[in-house]
Motif scaffolding. Structure first.
Motif, PDB file in Angstrom:
ATOM      1  N   ARG A 127       1.258  -1.278   0.059  1.00 54.57           N
ATOM      2  CA  ARG A 127      -0.308   0.263   0.032  1.00 54.57           C
ATOM      3  C   ARG A 127       0.858   0.711   0.208  1.00 54.57           C
ATOM      4  O   ARG A 127       0.786   2.129  -0.387  1.00 54.57           O
ATOM      5  CB  ARG A 127      -0.841   0.130   0.709  1.00 54.57           C
ATOM      6  CG  ARG A 127      -2.138   1.714   1.072  1.00 54.57           C
ATOM      7  CD  ARG A 127      -2.758   1.064   2.105  1.00 54.57           C
ATOM      8  NE  ARG A 127      -2.129   0.662   3.814  1.00 54.57           N
ATOM      9  CZ  ARG A 127      -1.601   2.111   4.140  1.00 54.57           C
ATOM     10  NH1 ARG A 127      -1.269   3.274   3.955  1.00 54.57           N
ATOM     11  NH2 ARG A 127      -1.201   2.272   5.695  1.00 54.57           N
ATOM     12  N   SER A 130       2.167   1.338  -3.454  1.00 53.00           N
ATOM     13  CA  SER A 130       1.481   1.553  -4.638  1.00 53.00           C
ATOM     14  C   SER A 130       1.286   3.310  -3.900  1.00 53.00           C
ATOM     15  O   SER A 130       1.426   3.988  -5.061  1.00 53.00           O
ATOM     16  CB  SER A 130       0.276   1.413  -4.316  1.00 53.00           C
ATOM     17  OG  SER A 130      -0.288   1.262  -5.749  1.00 53.00           O
ATOM     18  N   ASP A 131       1.046   4.208  -3.215  1.00 51.06           N
ATOM     19  CA  ASP A 131       0.801   5.123  -2.985  1.00 51.06           C
ATOM     20  C   ASP A 131       2.063   5.762  -3.208  1.00 51.06           C
ATOM     21  O   ASP A 131       1.654   7.305  -3.759  1.00 51.06           O
ATOM     22  CB  ASP A 131       0.712   5.534  -1.704  1.00 51.06           C
ATOM     23  CG  ASP A 131      -1.318   5.283  -0.685  1.00 51.06           C
ATOM     24  OD1 ASP A 131      -1.818   4.838  -1.455  1.00 51.06           O
ATOM     25  OD2 ASP A 131      -1.204   4.557   0.055  1.00 51.06           O
ATOM     26  N   GLU A 132       3.007   5.602  -2.936  1.00 52.43           N
ATOM     27  CA  GLU A 132       4.315   6.640  -3.475  1.00 52.43           C
ATOM     28  C   GLU A 132       4.347   6.462  -4.174  1.00 52.43           C
ATOM     29  O   GLU A 132       4.554   7.447  -5.456  1.00 52.43           O
ATOM     30  CB  GLU A 132       5.223   6.097  -3.086  1.00 52.43           C
ATOM     31  CG  GLU A 132       7.078   6.564  -3.114  1.00 52.43           C
ATOM     32  CD  GLU A 132       8.070   6.495  -2.287  1.00 52.43           C
ATOM     33  OE1 GLU A 132       9.106   6.163  -3.697  1.00 52.43           O
ATOM     34  OE2 GLU A 132       7.912   5.283  -1.847  1.00 52.43           O
ATOM     35  N   SER A 135      -0.256   8.604  -5.891  1.00 52.78           N
ATOM     36  CA  SER A 135      -0.301   9.594  -5.247  1.00 52.78           C
ATOM     37  C   SER A 135       0.610  10.627  -5.049  1.00 52.78           C
ATOM     38  O   SER A 135       0.671  12.177  -5.031  1.00 52.78           O
ATOM     39  CB  SER A 135      -1.028   9.563  -4.454  1.00 52.78           C
ATOM     40  OG  SER A 135      -2.306   8.579  -4.467  1.00 52.78           O
ATOM     41  N   GLU A 136       1.973  10.083  -4.302  1.00 53.37           N
ATOM     42  CA  GLU A 136       3.250  10.751  -3.937  1.00 53.37           C
ATOM     43  C   GLU A 136       4.185  10.654  -5.009  1.00 53.37           C
ATOM     44  O   GLU A 136       5.353  10.887  -5.317  1.00 53.37           O
ATOM     45  CB  GLU A 136       3.694  10.912  -3.131  1.00 53.37           C
ATOM     46  CG  GLU A 136       2.773  10.367  -1.375  1.00 53.37           C
ATOM     47  CD  GLU A 136       2.462  11.733  -1.679  1.00 53.37           C
ATOM     48  OE1 GLU A 136       2.702  13.073  -1.689  1.00 53.37           O
ATOM     49  OE2 GLU A 136       1.240  11.925  -0.960  1.00 53.37           O
ATOM     50  N   ASP A 231       0.943  -3.736  -7.125  1.00 56.23           N
ATOM     51  CA  ASP A 231      -0.890  -4.165  -6.493  1.00 56.23           C
ATOM     52  C   ASP A 231      -1.277  -5.871  -6.523  1.00 56.23           C
ATOM     53  O   ASP A 231      -1.247  -6.328  -4.933  1.00 56.23           O
ATOM     54  CB  ASP A 231      -2.371  -3.690  -7.199  1.00 56.23           C
ATOM     55  CG  ASP A 231      -1.881  -2.265  -6.506  1.00 56.23           C
ATOM     56  OD1 ASP A 231      -1.287  -2.136  -5.001  1.00 56.23           O
ATOM     57  OD2 ASP A 231      -2.469  -1.263  -7.487  1.00 56.23           O
TER      58      ASP A 231
END
Length: 261
Positions: A127, A130-132, A135-136, A231
């Motif tokens: 998670r 994947s967010d990095e 989203s970031e 993922d």
């Protein structure tokens, strides 16, 4: 409530006794039961061992998540084998039945919880990674480094096109590329990204691929393509490892309720 627990324990004991009788397993040939458990351990270990080698071939998972998703698979056969060896040691030690139950339950609880925590750790790592990447992307961590390298190489490529008479189609054809980026781990990885995912640009879509002519019509960014691959680690590794842990704990609870252990 107490009477229901006693009834459940009696039914469980009766059910397991029936299975033991049908398998013709008694105090004289318990080695057959241990052999059966070792065979089950070998069968259950096939999937994590296969995934150990599969993940080891995925350079993108290893690059972004490190070795944890690969080596956590080895915990499964290790813990299952430890459970079997523990059962064998407890039998040979000839400890009183009430103490055996406590030790068996403790063994299953500890090893099962290790697998559950390991699976949850990988899920959390998936998670965060994947967010990095989505989203970031470009603002923190390794994505910032890759995006910076991408910008540097893109500017180098644009200057090369503007100043070269031959108009090189790809960045590695530019004079001075080897001197500027030839020894860079990140430039090699960026080329692998384009080759494997047929993507253009890292965080944002780029109008022209840097390395691979097959990427010309692509509308995918490399970061999102990698995130989809990352993922999959939750479904392929994190959930199965945690599931093995639940299985080990459940077996311990089952044995705890067996009166003839």
């Amino acid at each position: 409530m107490v009477s229901e627990c006693i009834k459940t324990r009696q039914e469980l004991t009766l059910w397991l006794d029936v299975l033991m009788d049908r398998a013709q397993i008694n105090g004289d040939n318990l080695w057959c039961l241990h052999l059966f458990f070792f065979i089950c351990t070998a069968v259950l270990s096939i999937y994590p061992l296969v995934m150990f080698f599969v993940i080891g071939q995925n350079i993108h998972v290893l690059f972004w998540m490190g070795l944890a998703p690969q080596y956590v698979n080895l915990l499964v056969p290790g813990c299952l084998l430890s459970v079997n060896l523990g059962h064998l040691i407890f039998q040979c030690a000839r400890v009183r039945p009430q103490f055996i139950k406590v030790r068996v339950m403790t063994l299953h609880a500890v090893l099962g919880c290790i697998l559950i925590v390991a699976g949850l750790h990988i899920a959390r790592l998936v998670r965060l990674t994947s967010d990095e990447l989505i989203s970031e992307c470009g603002n923190a961590g390794l994505t910032k480094v890759i995006q910076s390298e991408w910008n540097t190489m893109s500017n180098f490529y644009e200057d090369c096109i503007a100043n070269s008479q031959q108009k090189p189609e790809f960045v590695q054809q530019c004079p001075g590329f080897a001197a500027a980026f030839g020894n860079s781990l990140y430039s090699e990885y960026m080329e692998d990204m384009e080759d494997d995912y047929l993507c253009q640009g890292f965080c944002k879509h780029w109008s022209k691929p840097l390395f691979n002519e097959d990427d010309v019509e692509s509308t995918k960014t490399c970061a999102r393509s990698i995130a989809k691959d990352i993922d999959q680690v939750s479904y392929l590794i994190a959930m199965p490892v945690a599931g093995y842990g639940v299985l080990v704990v459940s077996l311990g609870i089952l044995l705890q309720g067996y009166d003839h252990i």
